[in-house]
Design an enzyme around this catalytic site. Structure first.
Site, mmCIF file in Angstrom:
data_model
loop_
_atom_site.group_PDB
_atom_site.id
_atom_site.type_symbol
_atom_site.label_atom_id
_atom_site.label_comp_id
_atom_site.label_asym_id
_atom_site.label_seq_id
_atom_site.Cartn_x
_atom_site.Cartn_y
_atom_site.Cartn_z
ATOM 1 C CB SER A 72 10.152 20.952 54.377
ATOM 2 O OG SER A 72 9.965 20.843 55.758
ATOM 3 C CE LYS A 102 8.432 16.144 52.140
ATOM 4 N NZ LYS A 102 8.517 17.497 52.736
ATOM 5 C CB SER A 111 10.663 16.948 55.842
ATOM 6 O OG SER A 111 9.654 17.700 55.148
#
EC number: 6.3.5.7
Length: 625
Positions: free
Chosen positions: A139, A35, A115
């Site tokens: 997330s 990420k 996310s």
């Protein structure tokens, strides 16, 4: 690669890294997507924000360095909501990430969750073996659930946060996404453990987790009633009940439990999240970090313009809300009260895991529904999106306990439905072993139903995968990542599936025809019984030609009706491309029965002719007299 890949179908990578030759290690050759809020030395780390668009770290995050030291290959930095503030991966300067499930073009697609949506899509499509995300309120588990993969949120402090750009310091945890429990466990074993660079990590040595066949009869599993909330879809409720029954059949002890403060947890999470966001975002002032505009009228003007241009509306709104809650007149009313309620929420879990009616783990849904359409999702405010999507996941972050999300089945929309296991601190081994048992007992084949093949991936992704495969061949490493090979083999698998589908259709038609043949067979049996009854009745009567002719006429009508029915069935069967060896025996038997009936018809006709001849001879003899 950021500008090129932002227009691709899935939009999951922001930066592609070269694969370097390394010595063979624990996860040698395994491809990893990280990420883009984890620092990677000399590789841009943007947090999907204009504020850090040109930021290039000078050091590696501990999670990333541990992976590299164990032989993993960084294949790319993955997309996210700006500064990880979202639950759909739709608020990124590189554009939204599209879920591979239910994708019908650029105008009809579903969100990937957030996310960490970029990592989840990369894993679900087979582009990499595992993905690293961050989990502040769900997330990692949320996108894993919506994309049909496994997501792990470790105990707070088990995995180092060093190099993870902070959102909420007291809740942020690096998360792991993989296609199955075994892969996720292997990655967790590589990244977990103490870190001198992170004071919040647990200081004792980490013992690697072992997956084994455990006895569930000694495991007590709680079903919290508060998680059955408004807005939960029937598909999720059915999957929840299905796994509950499955574990009960495995002799696990199932108990109903209560977590009274769950109803206020989402409000408490929102307040604390925004307060810490306001604090953490204060460092981006245009002087030390991030974007700096050309405003030079005053320092205040520079601050304001840099933060206005560098942050999107979601980030700015959270900063404003956080600063409001932290005002002197509101500090006790909102922030301190939220801290007290957070303690009560954590105590709920402690009481459930250590009280009189205690359980070992909890079983809950991960999300309230399957992946929503992009248009429906963005029509709501970011606050409402997160409140709905994170309802079941954020309590674990506030209590600091571990949680695992695993895919269970597909919904009526043919989209993944996942459930979540939560346990007390440092109970990852029990959680993952129970998750492994659920995974094996449900025969989870969600990813295989996605049918991702090399041809269906965007052209740029095909080129990157081919490049990875070529690089791996030159590495002379024995343990290579099988993803590129499996994608290539999927072409043949898809062809075999098409052949099997045609065979299944043929078998179905054959079955339908067999039903009709059986029905005709019953008709013939009834007809035979009726003919036998007629023969018996006629044998008791005098041989009257009129009676015989009427009987023959009725029989001919029945035989003609049967012949028509038989002819239709035969024509339908003849249209199927079925080998002679598959010809039903009942159809052959009917053919023989029809021949027998025709012989009987001929016999009765001969008998009628004989009786008629006898009658005519008798009449002629009488006239001569």
């Amino acid at each position: 690669m950021k500008g090129e890949l932002s227009i691709e179908k899935t939009n999951l990578f922001l930066k592609l890294d070269q694969i370097d030759k390394q010595e063979q290690q624990a996860i040698d050759g395994i491809t990893i997507a990280v990420k883009d809020n984890f620092c990677t030395k000399n590789i841009p780390t943007t947090c999907a924000s204009e504020m850090l668009k040109d930021f290039i770290p000078t050091y590696d995050a501990t999670v990333y360095s541990k992976l590299i030291n164990n032989g993993a290959c960084l294949i790319g930095k993955s997309n996210l909501d700006e500064f990880a503030m979202g639950s759909g991966t739709v608020d990124s300067i590189f554009g939204p990430t599209r879920n591979a499930w239910g994708y019908n073009g650029d105008t009809d697609w579903r969100i990937a969750g957030g996310s960490s949506g970029g990592s989840a899509v990369a894993v679900s499509t087979g582009v990499c073996v595992a993905g690293i995300g961050s989990d502040t309120g769900g997330s990692t588990r949320n996108p894993a659930a919506l994309c049909g993969v496994v997501g792990i949120k470790p105990t707070y402090g088990l995995v180092s946060r060093y190099g993870l750009i902070p959102l909420v310091n007291s809740m942020d945890v690096p998360g792991i996404i993989a296609r199955n429990v075994e892969d996720a466990t292997r990655v967790l074993n590589c990244v977990a453990g103490p870190d001198q660079l992170d004071s919040t990590t647990i200081k004792r040595d980490f013992k690697p987790i072992e997956l084994k066949d455990i006895d569930l009869s000694n495991v007590k599993i709680g079903i919290p009633s508060e998680y059955h909330c408004d807005g939960m879809s029937e598909d999720v409720i059915d999957a929840w009940k299905f796994v509950e029954d499955l574990l009960e059949k495995e002799k696990a002890i199932i108990k109903k439990v209560s977590l009274p403060y769950t109803s206020v947890s989402i409000a408490v999470y929102s307040i604390l999240n925004q307060c810490e966001v306001a604090s953490n975002m204060a460092r981006y002032d245009g002087l030390e970090f991030g974007l700096r505009t050309n405003e030079d009228y005053s320092t205040e003007e520079l601050y304001a313009s840099s933060r206005s241009q560098g942050f999107n509306n979601v980030v700015r709104s959270r900063i404003f809300a956080g600063n409001y809650f932290l005002l002197t007149r509101n500090y006790e009313k909102y922030f301190l009260k939220a801290l007290k309620l957070r303690r009560l929420i954590a105590d709920d879990f402690k009481n459930v895991f250590n009280g009189e009616n205690c359980v070992d783990i909890l079983l809950t849904p991960t999300t309230l529904c399957d992946a929503p359409l992009y248009g429906d999702f963005v029509s709501k405010h970011n606050r409402d999106q997160c409140a709905f999507q994170d309802y079941c996941t954020q309590p674990a972050n506030m209590a600091g306990i571990p949680a695992v999300s695993i895919p269970i089945r597909l919904s009526k929309n043919k989209l993944p439905i996942s459930l979540q296991l939560m346990g007390p601190n440092l109970s990852e081994e029990l959680l993952l072993n129970v998750a492994k048992r659920i995974e094996s007992n449900t025969n989870t084949e969600i990813l295989s139903k996605l049918n991702i093949s090399l041809d269906t991936l965007p052209l740029k992704c095909q080129e990157l995968i081919s490049k990875v495969a070529t690089e791996q061949v030159t590495l002379s490493v024995n343990r290579l990542d099988p993803i590129a090979i499996s994608l290539q083999q999927s072409r043949q698998i898809a062809k075999n599936l098409e052949d099997e589908y045609e065979i299944l259709k043929l078998k179905l038609k054959n079955k339908e025809l067999q039903v009709k043949i059986d029905r005709n067979q019953r008709f013939m049996d009834d007809l035979r019984k009726e003919l036998d009854s007629s023969i018996e009745s006629l044998s008791k009567q005098s041989p009257n030609p009129d009676n015989i002719e009427e009987c023959i006429k009725q029989m001919r009508q029945k035989v003609a009706s049967y012949e028509e029915s038989y002819k239709k069935a035969t024509m339908k069967f003849s249209k199927l491309s079925v080998p002679d060896s598959l010809l039903p025996k009942s159809l052959q038997a009917q053919l023989a029965t029809l021949a027998s009936l025709r012989e009987e018809e001929s016999m009765w006709k001969q008998r009628a002719d004989d009786v008629l001849f006898t009658r005519q001879a008798r009449d002629a003899f009488r006239r001569r007299k």
